[in-house]
Scaffold this active site. Structure first.
Site, PDB file in Angstrom:
ATOM      1  N   GLN A  12      43.049  35.865  32.505  1.00 28.85           N
ATOM      2  CA  GLN A  12      42.293  35.597  31.270  1.00 28.85           C
ATOM      3  C   GLN A  12      41.532  36.834  30.773  1.00 28.85           C
ATOM      4  O   GLN A  12      41.685  37.259  29.623  1.00 28.85           O
ATOM      5  CB  GLN A  12      41.302  34.445  31.531  1.00 28.85           C
ATOM      6  CG  GLN A  12      40.344  34.225  30.383  1.00 28.85           C
ATOM      7  CD  GLN A  12      39.409  33.039  30.579  1.00 28.85           C
ATOM      8  OE1 GLN A  12      39.107  32.353  29.616  1.00 28.85           O
ATOM      9  NE2 GLN A  12      38.949  32.789  31.789  1.00 28.85           N
ATOM     10  N   TYR A 128      34.228  30.422  47.544  1.00 32.22           N
ATOM     11  CA  TYR A 128      34.439  31.330  46.407  1.00 32.22           C
ATOM     12  C   TYR A 128      33.228  32.248  46.231  1.00 32.22           C
ATOM     13  O   TYR A 128      33.359  33.479  46.204  1.00 32.22           O
ATOM     14  CB  TYR A 128      34.693  30.515  45.130  1.00 32.22           C
ATOM     15  CG  TYR A 128      34.726  31.334  43.862  1.00 32.22           C
ATOM     16  CD1 TYR A 128      35.780  32.201  43.584  1.00 32.22           C
ATOM     17  CD2 TYR A 128      33.688  31.249  42.920  1.00 32.22           C
ATOM     18  CE1 TYR A 128      35.793  32.956  42.410  1.00 32.22           C
ATOM     19  CE2 TYR A 128      33.704  31.992  41.753  1.00 32.22           C
ATOM     20  CZ  TYR A 128      34.758  32.843  41.500  1.00 32.22           C
ATOM     21  OH  TYR A 128      34.772  33.593  40.345  1.00 32.22           O
TER      22      TYR A 128
HETATM   23  N1  NAP Z   1      36.794  32.155  34.912  1.00 34.42           N
HETATM   24  C1  NAP Z   1      35.482  32.045  35.039  1.00 34.42           C
HETATM   25  O1  NAP Z   1      34.865  31.057  34.596  1.00 34.42           O
HETATM   26  C2  NAP Z   1      34.698  33.134  35.723  1.00 34.42           C
HETATM   27  C3  NAP Z   1      33.296  33.019  35.807  1.00 34.42           C
HETATM   28  C4  NAP Z   1      32.590  34.036  36.422  1.00 34.42           C
HETATM   29  C5  NAP Z   1      33.242  35.131  36.942  1.00 34.42           C
HETATM   30  N2  NAP Z   1      34.600  35.211  36.876  1.00 34.42           N
HETATM   31  C6  NAP Z   1      35.263  36.398  37.430  1.00 34.42           C
HETATM   32  O2  NAP Z   1      35.883  37.077  36.364  1.00 34.42           O
HETATM   33  C7  NAP Z   1      37.059  37.735  36.829  1.00 34.42           C
HETATM   34  C8  NAP Z   1      38.230  37.426  35.916  1.00 34.42           C
HETATM   35  O3  NAP Z   1      38.428  36.019  35.908  1.00 34.42           O
HETATM   36  P1  NAP Z   1      39.558  35.321  35.017  1.00 34.42           P
HETATM   37  O4  NAP Z   1      38.931  34.142  34.384  1.00 34.42           O
HETATM   38  O5  NAP Z   1      40.269  36.332  34.198  1.00 34.42           O
HETATM   39  O6  NAP Z   1      40.508  34.804  36.183  1.00 34.42           O
HETATM   40  P2  NAP Z   1      42.093  34.502  36.169  1.00 34.42           P
HETATM   41  O7  NAP Z   1      42.542  34.173  34.793  1.00 34.42           O
HETATM   42  O8  NAP Z   1      42.305  33.515  37.271  1.00 34.42           O
HETATM   43  O9  NAP Z   1      42.720  35.905  36.553  1.00 34.42           O
HETATM   44  C9  NAP Z   1      42.708  36.379  37.882  1.00 34.42           C
HETATM   45  C10 NAP Z   1      43.927  37.236  38.050  1.00 34.42           C
HETATM   46  O10 NAP Z   1      43.916  37.772  39.388  1.00 34.42           O
HETATM   47  C11 NAP Z   1      45.261  37.796  39.819  1.00 34.42           C
HETATM   48  N3  NAP Z   1      45.337  37.878  41.287  1.00 34.42           N
HETATM   49  C12 NAP Z   1      45.139  36.909  42.203  1.00 34.42           C
HETATM   50  N4  NAP Z   1      45.361  37.405  43.444  1.00 34.42           N
HETATM   51  C13 NAP Z   1      45.700  38.723  43.283  1.00 34.42           C
HETATM   52  C14 NAP Z   1      46.055  39.758  44.175  1.00 34.42           C
HETATM   53  N5  NAP Z   1      46.109  39.561  45.504  1.00 34.42           N
HETATM   54  N6  NAP Z   1      46.357  40.980  43.676  1.00 34.42           N
HETATM   55  C15 NAP Z   1      46.320  41.191  42.328  1.00 34.42           C
HETATM   56  N7  NAP Z   1      46.011  40.257  41.439  1.00 34.42           N
HETATM   57  C16 NAP Z   1      45.688  39.016  41.909  1.00 34.42           C
HETATM   58  C17 NAP Z   1      45.851  36.508  39.283  1.00 34.42           C
HETATM   59  O11 NAP Z   1      47.265  36.623  39.261  1.00 34.42           O
HETATM   60  P3  NAP Z   1      48.181  35.307  39.508  1.00 34.42           P
HETATM   61  O12 NAP Z   1      47.857  34.388  38.379  1.00 34.42           O
HETATM   62  O13 NAP Z   1      49.565  35.868  39.466  1.00 34.42           O
HETATM   63  O14 NAP Z   1      47.762  34.779  40.846  1.00 34.42           O
HETATM   64  C18 NAP Z   1      45.249  36.484  37.889  1.00 34.42           C
HETATM   65  O15 NAP Z   1      46.063  37.171  36.965  1.00 34.42           O
HETATM   66  C19 NAP Z   1      37.228  37.327  38.278  1.00 34.42           C
HETATM   67  O16 NAP Z   1      36.693  38.326  39.102  1.00 34.42           O
HETATM   68  C20 NAP Z   1      36.376  36.083  38.418  1.00 34.42           C
HETATM   69  O17 NAP Z   1      35.880  35.923  39.727  1.00 34.42           O
HETATM   70  C21 NAP Z   1      35.340  34.241  36.264  1.00 34.42           C
END
Ligand code: NAP
Length: 291
Positions: A12, A128
Protein backbone atom coordinates in the site's frame (compact mmCIF):
# COMPACT_ATOMS: atom_id res chain seq x y z
CA UNK A 1 20.61 11.69 -9.36
CA UNK A 2 19.37 10.45 -5.95
CA UNK A 3 18.87 6.65 -6.07
CA UNK A 4 16.16 5.26 -3.83
CA UNK A 5 15.33 1.62 -3.13
CA UNK A 6 11.76 0.91 -1.98
CA UNK A 7 11.29 -2.50 -0.34
CA UNK A 8 7.85 -4.09 -0.06
CA UNK A 9 7.47 -2.36 -3.42
CA UNK A 10 3.96 -3.59 -4.27
CA UNK A 11 2.38 -2.83 -0.87
CA UNK A 12 0.00 0.00 0.00
CA UNK A 13 2.54 2.62 1.12
CA UNK A 14 5.03 1.80 -1.64
CA UNK A 15 2.25 2.25 -4.23
CA UNK A 16 1.46 5.66 -2.73
CA UNK A 17 5.15 6.61 -2.86
CA UNK A 18 5.22 5.68 -6.55
CA UNK A 19 2.29 8.01 -7.17
CA UNK A 20 3.55 10.81 -4.92
CA UNK A 21 6.98 10.69 -6.58
CA UNK A 22 5.45 12.14 -9.75
CA UNK A 23 4.93 15.45 -7.88
CA UNK A 24 8.40 15.69 -6.40
CA UNK A 25 11.73 16.88 -7.74
CA UNK A 26 12.90 15.23 -10.89
CA UNK A 27 16.34 14.09 -9.77
CA UNK A 28 15.09 11.04 -7.90
CA UNK A 29 15.35 7.56 -9.37
CA UNK A 30 13.22 4.92 -7.66
CA UNK A 31 13.71 1.16 -7.70
CA UNK A 32 10.73 -0.78 -6.32
CA UNK A 33 11.32 -4.37 -5.22
CA UNK A 34 8.41 -6.70 -4.43
CA UNK A 35 8.79 -9.44 -1.79
CA UNK A 36 9.45 -11.93 -4.61
CA UNK A 37 12.20 -9.74 -6.08
CA UNK A 38 13.84 -8.88 -2.76
CA UNK A 39 13.09 -10.85 0.40
CA UNK A 40 14.46 -8.63 3.17
CA UNK A 41 14.91 -11.66 5.46
CA UNK A 42 17.61 -12.90 3.05
CA UNK A 43 20.82 -11.09 4.01
CA UNK A 44 22.71 -12.26 0.94
CA UNK A 45 19.98 -10.98 -1.37
CA UNK A 46 19.86 -7.63 0.43
CA UNK A 47 23.63 -7.32 0.23
CA UNK A 48 23.62 -8.09 -3.50
CA UNK A 49 20.81 -5.58 -4.15
CA UNK A 50 22.74 -2.79 -2.43
CA UNK A 51 26.00 -3.81 -4.10
CA UNK A 52 24.55 -3.40 -7.58
CA UNK A 53 22.08 -0.60 -6.78
CA UNK A 54 24.42 1.88 -5.13
CA UNK A 55 21.48 3.51 -3.32
CA UNK A 56 21.48 6.86 -1.51
CA UNK A 57 18.26 5.99 0.34
CA UNK A 58 16.31 2.86 1.22
CA UNK A 59 12.64 3.27 2.18
CA UNK A 60 11.59 0.14 3.99
CA UNK A 61 7.89 -0.43 3.33
CA UNK A 62 8.25 -4.20 3.75
CA UNK A 63 6.59 -5.64 6.83
CA UNK A 64 4.51 -8.51 8.13
CA UNK A 65 1.36 -6.41 8.61
CA UNK A 66 -1.35 -8.96 9.45
CA UNK A 67 -1.77 -8.06 13.11
CA UNK A 68 -4.06 -10.99 14.02
CA UNK A 69 -2.21 -13.66 11.99
CA UNK A 70 1.05 -12.56 13.64
CA UNK A 71 -0.25 -13.97 16.94
CA UNK A 72 -0.10 -17.50 15.51
CA UNK A 73 2.92 -16.88 13.22
CA UNK A 74 5.35 -15.11 15.58
CA UNK A 75 8.44 -16.46 13.81
CA UNK A 76 7.30 -15.10 10.40
CA UNK A 77 6.51 -11.73 11.93
CA UNK A 78 9.87 -11.68 13.70
CA UNK A 79 11.73 -12.67 10.52
CA UNK A 80 10.32 -9.77 8.51
CA UNK A 81 9.76 -7.06 11.12
CA UNK A 82 12.90 -7.55 13.21
CA UNK A 83 15.46 -9.57 11.22
CA UNK A 84 14.52 -7.98 7.88
CA UNK A 85 14.91 -4.54 9.46
CA UNK A 86 18.28 -5.60 10.90
CA UNK A 87 19.50 -6.82 7.50
CA UNK A 88 18.59 -3.50 5.89
CA UNK A 89 20.19 -1.57 8.76
CA UNK A 90 23.46 -3.50 8.58
CA UNK A 91 23.81 -3.19 4.82
CA UNK A 92 22.64 0.46 4.77
CA UNK A 93 25.29 1.29 7.34
CA UNK A 94 27.96 -0.58 5.36
CA UNK A 95 27.01 1.21 2.13
CA UNK A 96 26.39 4.65 3.69
CA UNK A 97 22.74 4.49 2.57
CA UNK A 98 20.16 6.50 4.55
CA UNK A 99 17.48 4.13 5.83
CA UNK A 100 13.89 5.38 6.16
CA UNK A 101 11.93 2.78 8.08
CA UNK A 102 8.18 2.77 8.71
CA UNK A 103 6.88 1.75 12.12
CA UNK A 104 3.59 1.78 13.94
CA UNK A 105 1.45 3.09 16.81
CA UNK A 106 1.35 -0.56 18.00
CA UNK A 107 4.74 0.05 19.64
CA UNK A 108 2.69 1.76 22.40
CA UNK A 109 0.48 -0.08 24.88
CA UNK A 110 -2.39 2.41 24.55
CA UNK A 111 -2.56 3.39 28.23
CA UNK A 112 -1.89 7.12 27.60
CA UNK A 113 -4.66 9.68 27.61
CA UNK A 114 -2.58 12.35 25.84
CA UNK A 115 -0.90 11.98 22.40
CA UNK A 116 2.25 9.83 22.37
CA UNK A 117 5.49 11.70 21.74
CA UNK A 118 8.74 10.18 20.49
CA UNK A 119 9.99 10.41 24.10
CA UNK A 120 7.28 8.14 25.49
CA UNK A 121 8.41 4.68 26.53
CA UNK A 122 7.34 2.11 23.90
CA UNK A 123 5.99 -1.26 24.96
CA UNK A 124 5.27 -3.39 21.86
CA UNK A 125 1.66 -4.57 21.92
CA UNK A 126 1.16 -8.20 20.81
CA UNK A 127 3.42 -10.04 18.38
CA UNK A 128 3.08 -7.42 15.63
CA UNK A 129 3.79 -4.46 17.94
CA UNK A 130 6.62 -6.29 19.66
CA UNK A 131 8.37 -7.37 16.45
CA UNK A 132 7.99 -3.85 15.01
CA UNK A 133 9.52 -2.40 18.18
CA UNK A 134 12.41 -4.88 18.03
CA UNK A 135 12.91 -3.87 14.38
CA UNK A 136 13.18 -0.22 15.45
CA UNK A 137 15.81 -1.17 18.04
CA UNK A 138 17.84 -3.16 15.49
CA UNK A 139 17.85 -0.16 13.17
CA UNK A 140 18.76 2.36 15.85
CA UNK A 141 21.71 0.25 16.99
CA UNK A 142 23.07 -0.77 13.56
CA UNK A 143 22.55 2.26 11.32
CA UNK A 144 23.37 5.83 12.38
CA UNK A 145 21.75 7.42 9.32
CA UNK A 146 18.17 6.33 9.90
CA UNK A 147 14.71 7.80 10.12
CA UNK A 148 12.05 5.73 11.88
CA UNK A 149 8.59 7.07 11.10
CA UNK A 150 5.78 5.73 13.26
CA UNK A 151 2.33 6.05 11.75
CA UNK A 152 -1.21 4.81 12.37
CA UNK A 153 -4.37 3.53 10.64
CA UNK A 154 -3.07 3.76 7.05
CA UNK A 155 -5.60 3.71 4.21
CA UNK A 156 -5.66 4.53 0.51
CA UNK A 157 -7.05 3.12 -2.72
CA UNK A 158 -4.23 0.51 -2.66
CA UNK A 159 -3.95 -2.77 -0.75
CA UNK A 160 -6.14 -3.91 2.11
CA UNK A 161 -7.33 -1.27 4.54
CA UNK A 162 -10.28 -0.13 6.65
CA UNK A 163 -11.61 2.40 4.13
CA UNK A 164 -11.81 -0.21 1.37
CA UNK A 165 -13.36 -2.80 3.70
CA UNK A 166 -16.04 -0.32 4.80
CA UNK A 167 -16.82 0.67 1.20
CA UNK A 168 -17.29 -3.01 0.39
CA UNK A 169 -19.29 -4.04 3.48
CA UNK A 170 -21.34 -0.85 3.48
CA UNK A 171 -22.72 -1.82 0.08
CA UNK A 172 -23.25 -5.49 0.93
CA UNK A 173 -24.81 -5.20 4.39
CA UNK A 174 -27.64 -3.25 6.06
CA UNK A 175 -26.04 -3.06 9.48
CA UNK A 176 -22.46 -3.06 10.78
CA UNK A 177 -21.00 -3.11 14.30
CA UNK A 178 -17.80 -1.08 14.77
CA UNK A 179 -15.75 -0.49 17.92
CA UNK A 180 -15.92 2.98 19.46
CA UNK A 181 -13.46 2.52 22.34
CA UNK A 182 -10.21 2.41 20.32
CA UNK A 183 -9.05 5.95 19.67
CA UNK A 184 -6.39 7.01 17.17
CA UNK A 185 -5.97 8.89 13.91
CA UNK A 186 -6.59 7.64 10.37
CA UNK A 187 -3.75 8.46 7.97
CA UNK A 188 -4.06 8.77 4.21
CA UNK A 189 -1.00 6.82 2.99
CA UNK A 190 -0.48 9.40 0.22
CA UNK A 191 0.01 12.15 2.83
CA UNK A 192 2.65 9.99 4.52
CA UNK A 193 4.28 9.26 1.15
CA UNK A 194 4.56 13.02 0.48
CA UNK A 195 6.25 13.59 3.82
CA UNK A 196 8.75 10.77 3.24
CA UNK A 197 9.70 12.29 -0.11
CA UNK A 198 9.94 15.77 1.44
CA UNK A 199 12.44 14.38 3.94
CA UNK A 200 14.61 13.25 1.02
CA UNK A 201 14.01 16.37 -1.06
CA UNK A 202 15.00 18.70 1.80
CA UNK A 203 18.16 16.67 2.43
CA UNK A 204 17.34 16.47 6.16
CA UNK A 205 20.16 15.14 8.35
CA UNK A 206 18.41 15.19 11.75
CA UNK A 207 18.19 11.42 11.98
CA UNK A 208 16.02 9.67 14.56
CA UNK A 209 12.44 8.70 15.34
CA UNK A 210 9.42 10.75 14.23
CA UNK A 211 5.66 10.42 14.45
CA UNK A 212 3.35 11.09 11.52
CA UNK A 213 -0.41 10.64 11.15
CA UNK A 214 -3.13 12.95 9.89
CA UNK A 215 -4.39 15.60 12.35
CA UNK A 216 -7.31 15.04 14.69
CA UNK A 217 -8.69 12.15 16.66
CA UNK A 218 -11.29 9.47 15.93
CA UNK A 219 -12.57 6.08 16.98
CA UNK A 220 -12.97 3.31 14.40
CA UNK A 221 -16.72 3.99 14.72
CA UNK A 222 -16.21 7.68 13.83
CA UNK A 223 -13.94 6.69 10.93
CA UNK A 224 -16.56 4.26 9.56
CA UNK A 225 -19.36 6.84 9.92
CA UNK A 226 -17.28 9.43 8.03
CA UNK A 227 -16.51 6.94 5.23
CA UNK A 228 -20.22 6.22 4.77
CA UNK A 229 -21.26 9.86 5.01
CA UNK A 230 -18.65 11.10 2.51
CA UNK A 231 -19.36 8.26 0.07
CA UNK A 232 -23.15 8.60 0.48
CA UNK A 233 -23.63 4.98 1.55
CA UNK A 234 -26.68 4.28 3.68
CA UNK A 235 -25.94 1.68 6.32
CA UNK A 236 -26.76 1.44 10.00
CA UNK A 237 -23.61 1.52 12.17
CA UNK A 238 -23.82 0.10 15.67
CA UNK A 239 -21.11 1.29 18.10
CA UNK A 240 -19.68 -1.62 20.14
CA UNK A 241 -16.96 -2.10 22.76
CA UNK A 242 -13.73 -3.97 21.95
CA UNK A 243 -14.76 -6.83 24.26
CA UNK A 244 -17.84 -7.36 22.08
CA UNK A 245 -15.60 -7.97 19.05
CA UNK A 246 -12.89 -10.36 20.24
CA UNK A 247 -9.81 -10.63 18.01
CA UNK A 248 -6.58 -12.64 18.44
CA UNK A 249 -4.36 -9.56 18.84
CA UNK A 250 -4.71 -6.87 21.49
CA UNK A 251 -5.04 -3.37 20.08
CA UNK A 252 -4.09 -0.07 21.74
CA UNK A 253 -7.18 1.64 23.17
CA UNK A 254 -5.50 5.03 22.62
CA UNK A 255 -2.75 5.60 20.07
CA UNK A 256 -2.94 9.24 19.00
CA UNK A 257 0.54 10.40 17.94
CA UNK A 258 2.08 13.79 18.76
CA UNK A 259 3.49 15.14 15.47
CA UNK A 260 5.17 18.30 16.78
CA UNK A 261 8.69 17.00 16.03
CA UNK A 262 8.14 16.26 12.33
CA UNK A 263 6.09 19.44 11.81
CA UNK A 264 8.93 21.54 13.25
CA UNK A 265 11.55 19.60 11.27
CA UNK A 266 9.86 20.03 7.89
CA UNK A 267 7.89 23.23 8.50
CA UNK A 268 4.67 21.55 7.42
CA UNK A 269 1.00 21.62 8.32
CA UNK A 270 -0.62 18.19 8.40
CA UNK A 271 -4.04 17.67 6.81
CA UNK A 272 -7.02 16.98 9.10
CA UNK A 273 -8.06 13.33 8.76
CA UNK A 274 -11.58 14.07 7.44
CA UNK A 275 -10.19 16.35 4.71
CA UNK A 276 -7.77 13.63 3.63
CA UNK A 277 -10.57 11.06 3.68
CA UNK A 278 -12.56 13.35 1.40
CA UNK A 279 -9.62 13.52 -1.05
CA UNK A 280 -9.11 9.75 -0.90
CA UNK A 281 -12.81 9.12 -1.50
CA UNK A 282 -12.83 11.45 -4.51
CA UNK A 283 -9.89 9.57 -6.03
CA UNK A 284 -11.61 6.27 -5.34
CA UNK A 285 -14.87 7.37 -6.93
CA UNK A 286 -13.17 9.03 -9.90
CA UNK A 287 -11.43 5.80 -10.74
CA UNK A 288 -14.72 3.90 -10.37
CA UNK A 289 -13.12 1.87 -7.66
CA UNK A 290 -16.19 1.79 -5.39
CA UNK A 291 -17.44 -1.80 -5.49
N1 NAP B 1 -1.46 -0.50 7.28
C1 NAP B 1 -1.52 0.17 8.42
O1 NAP B 1 -2.61 0.48 8.93
C2 NAP B 1 -0.25 0.57 9.12
C3 NAP B 1 -0.33 1.32 10.31
C4 NAP B 1 0.84 1.70 10.93
C5 NAP B 1 2.06 1.36 10.40
N2 NAP B 1 2.13 0.61 9.27
C6 NAP B 1 3.45 0.26 8.72
O2 NAP B 1 3.57 0.88 7.47
C7 NAP B 1 4.38 0.09 6.61
C8 NAP B 1 3.70 -0.10 5.26
O3 NAP B 1 2.46 -0.74 5.48
P1 NAP B 1 1.44 -1.06 4.29
O4 NAP B 1 0.09 -0.68 4.76
O5 NAP B 1 1.97 -0.54 3.00
O6 NAP B 1 1.54 -2.65 4.31
P2 NAP B 1 1.29 -3.72 3.12
O7 NAP B 1 0.37 -3.15 2.11
O8 NAP B 1 0.92 -4.99 3.82
O9 NAP B 1 2.72 -3.84 2.46
C9 NAP B 1 3.75 -4.59 3.06
C10 NAP B 1 4.61 -5.12 1.95
O10 NAP B 1 5.70 -5.85 2.55
C11 NAP B 1 5.94 -6.96 1.71
N3 NAP B 1 6.70 -8.01 2.42
C12 NAP B 1 6.26 -8.89 3.34
N4 NAP B 1 7.27 -9.71 3.71
C13 NAP B 1 8.37 -9.31 3.00
C14 NAP B 1 9.71 -9.76 2.92
N5 NAP B 1 10.15 -10.79 3.66
N6 NAP B 1 10.57 -9.13 2.08
C15 NAP B 1 10.13 -8.09 1.32
N7 NAP B 1 8.89 -7.63 1.33
C16 NAP B 1 8.00 -8.23 2.18
C17 NAP B 1 4.56 -7.43 1.29
O11 NAP B 1 4.68 -8.23 0.13
P3 NAP B 1 3.64 -9.45 -0.11
O12 NAP B 1 2.30 -8.81 -0.22
O13 NAP B 1 4.14 -10.05 -1.38
O14 NAP B 1 3.78 -10.33 1.09
C18 NAP B 1 3.89 -6.10 1.02
O15 NAP B 1 4.08 -5.69 -0.32
C19 NAP B 1 4.69 -1.18 7.37
O16 NAP B 1 5.95 -1.06 7.98
C20 NAP B 1 3.64 -1.22 8.46
O17 NAP B 1 4.09 -1.90 9.61
C21 NAP B 1 0.99 0.22 8.61
Amino acid sequence: MIKILVTGGTGQLASCIAEASLNHIRNMEFVYRSSAELDITNLKAVSKEFETGNYDFCINCAAYTNVDAAETNPSFADAVNRMGARNLANISSEKNTILIHISTDFVFDGSNSLPYSEEDEPYGLGVYGNTKLLGEKEIASACKKHFIIRTSWLYSEYGHNFMKSMLKYGKEMDKLSIVYDQIGTPTYAKDLADVILLLIEKNIKSYGTYHYSNEGVASWYDFAKAIFEINKITVSVNPIRTDEYPSPAKRPSYSVLDKTKIKDLLGIQIPYWRNSLLRASEVYQKNNLVT
